[in-house]
Enzyme design. Structure first.
Site, PDB file in Angstrom:
ATOM      1  CE  LYS A  59      -1.389   2.586   1.748  1.00 48.15           C
ATOM      2  NZ  LYS A  59      -0.200   2.318   0.904  1.00 48.15           N
ATOM      3  CG  PHE A  62       4.968  -4.203  -4.534  1.00 50.20           C
ATOM      4  CD1 PHE A  62       3.689  -3.701  -4.372  1.00 50.20           C
ATOM      5  CD2 PHE A  62       5.800  -3.610  -5.472  1.00 50.20           C
ATOM      6  CE1 PHE A  62       3.235  -2.620  -5.112  1.00 50.20           C
ATOM      7  CE2 PHE A  62       5.355  -2.519  -6.233  1.00 50.20           C
ATOM      8  CZ  PHE A  62       4.070  -2.032  -6.046  1.00 50.20           C
ATOM      9  NE  ARG A  72       2.720   7.295   1.419  1.00 53.22           N
ATOM     10  CZ  ARG A  72       2.351   7.162   0.154  1.00 53.22           C
ATOM     11  NH1 ARG A  72       2.897   7.894  -0.796  1.00 53.22           N
ATOM     12  NH2 ARG A  72       1.428   6.276  -0.172  1.00 53.22           N
ATOM     13  CG  HIS A  93      -4.521   4.791  -1.456  1.00 52.12           C
ATOM     14  ND1 HIS A  93      -3.813   4.342  -2.549  1.00 52.12           N
ATOM     15  CD2 HIS A  93      -5.673   5.334  -1.938  1.00 52.12           C
ATOM     16  CE1 HIS A  93      -4.525   4.600  -3.647  1.00 52.12           C
ATOM     17  NE2 HIS A  93      -5.655   5.200  -3.309  1.00 52.12           N
TER      18      HIS A  93
HETATM   19  P1  GDP Z   1       1.524   5.479  -4.004  1.00 55.70           P
HETATM   20  O1  GDP Z   1       0.592   5.983  -5.077  1.00 55.70           O
HETATM   21  O2  GDP Z   1       2.470   6.529  -3.505  1.00 55.70           O
HETATM   22  O3  GDP Z   1       0.784   4.806  -2.854  1.00 55.70           O
HETATM   23  O4  GDP Z   1       2.484   4.368  -4.657  1.00 55.70           O
HETATM   24  P2  GDP Z   1       2.235   3.202  -5.752  1.00 55.70           P
HETATM   25  O5  GDP Z   1       0.946   3.403  -6.490  1.00 55.70           O
HETATM   26  O6  GDP Z   1       3.502   3.105  -6.546  1.00 55.70           O
HETATM   27  O7  GDP Z   1       2.158   1.879  -4.873  1.00 55.70           O
HETATM   28  C1  GDP Z   1       0.982   1.532  -4.172  1.00 55.70           C
HETATM   29  C2  GDP Z   1       1.351   0.982  -2.815  1.00 55.70           C
HETATM   30  O8  GDP Z   1       2.054  -0.244  -2.978  1.00 55.70           O
HETATM   31  C3  GDP Z   1       2.321   1.853  -1.996  1.00 55.70           C
HETATM   32  O9  GDP Z   1       1.692   2.895  -1.302  1.00 55.70           O
HETATM   33  C4  GDP Z   1       2.938   0.834  -1.057  1.00 55.70           C
HETATM   34  O10 GDP Z   1       2.088   0.550   0.067  1.00 55.70           O
HETATM   35  C5  GDP Z   1       3.003  -0.411  -1.936  1.00 55.70           C
HETATM   36  N1  GDP Z   1       4.341  -0.547  -2.522  1.00 55.70           N
HETATM   37  C6  GDP Z   1       4.920   0.196  -3.505  1.00 55.70           C
HETATM   38  N2  GDP Z   1       6.166  -0.220  -3.778  1.00 55.70           N
HETATM   39  C7  GDP Z   1       6.405  -1.263  -2.919  1.00 55.70           C
HETATM   40  C8  GDP Z   1       7.515  -2.129  -2.699  1.00 55.70           C
HETATM   41  O11 GDP Z   1       8.575  -2.026  -3.334  1.00 55.70           O
HETATM   42  N3  GDP Z   1       7.357  -3.094  -1.741  1.00 55.70           N
HETATM   43  C9  GDP Z   1       6.195  -3.232  -1.011  1.00 55.70           C
HETATM   44  N4  GDP Z   1       6.107  -4.207  -0.087  1.00 55.70           N
HETATM   45  N5  GDP Z   1       5.134  -2.449  -1.198  1.00 55.70           N
HETATM   46  C10 GDP Z   1       5.233  -1.464  -2.135  1.00 55.70           C
END
Ligand code: GDP
Length: 140
Positions: A11, A59, A104, A117
Site C-alpha cells: 500500500k 471508513f 503490519r 492487502h
Molecule cells: P484486512 O483484510 O486485514 O485488510 O482488513 P479488512 O478487510 O477488515 O479491511 C480492509 C482495509 O480497510 C484494511 O486493511 C484497512 O486498510 C482499512 N480499514 C479497516 N478498518 C479501518 C478503520 O477502522 N479505519 C480506516 N481508516 N481504515 C480501515
C-alpha cells in the site's frame, strides 16, 4: 495443503517509505513466490471497485483516498497454502494487535495505513487477481 495463488498489494504508506523490498523479503522468507508484479497509481474508480465490498463501512471514503494517495505494488503470490500463509505474514489488520515479526507489526502506521492487502479466501483471491492481471502477465 495445495499450491495456491493469492493477491497482494503493497500500500501507499509502504511504497512512500521505500519498504517494497523489505516487504517482499517477508513473503519470500515465508516460502511465497512473486509470480506477477506491477507498480501502479490506482485510479479512484479502480480503488472503489476493488473495495466495493466495504462500500457501506464508515471508513470507505478514507480507505479509497488512502489507496490512491501514492503508488502501490500489486502482486500475485504463489505457494503452499498461500492465502493463509500470506495473511499470517501480514499480521492483524490493526498493527496494535499484530504478532511480532509480521509485516503490519513491523511496518504499519495505523489500522488504515497498514502497509499490505492480502486476499482472505480462494474466491476473493481469484477475483482480485483477475481484477488487475491478465493471464499472460502471471508467470509461475
Ligand atoms: P484486512 O483484510 O486485514 O485488510 O482488513 P479488512 O478487510 O477488515 O479491511 C480492509 C482495509 O480497510 C484494511 O486493511 C484497512 O486498510 C482499512 N480499514 C479497516 N478498518 C479501518 C478503520 O477502522 N479505519 C480506516 N481508516 N481504515 C480501515
Amino acid at each position: 495443503m495445495a499450491i495456491q495463488r493469492t493477491f497482494s498489494i503493497i500500500k501507499p504508506d509502504a511504497t512512500k517509505r521505500n519498504l517494497t523490498g523489505k516487504i517482499i523479503s517477508k513473503f519470500e522468507d515465508a516460502g511465497l513466490r512473486v509470480i506477477a508484479s506491477r507498480r501502479i497509481q490506482m485510479t479512484r474508480e479502480q480503488a472503489e471497485g476493488f473495495y466495493a465490498v466495504h462500500k457501506e463501512r464508515p471508513f470507505f471514503g478514507e480507505l479509497v483516498d488512502f489507496m490512491i494517495s501514492g503508488p502501490v505494488v500489486i502482486q500475485v503470490l504463489e505457494g503452499e497454502d498461500a492465502i493463509a500463509k500470506n495473511r499470517e505474514v501480514m499480521g492483524a489488520t490493526n498493527p496494535e494487535n499484530a504478532d511480532a515479526g509480521t509485516i503490519r507489526k513491523e511496518f504499519a502506521l495505523s489500522v488504515g495505513e497498514n502497509s499490505v492487502h492480502g486476499s482472505d479466501a480462494p474466491e476473493t483471491a481469484a477475483e482480485e487477481i483477475k481484477f488487475f492481471f491478465k493471464d499472460e502477465e502471471i508467470v509461475g
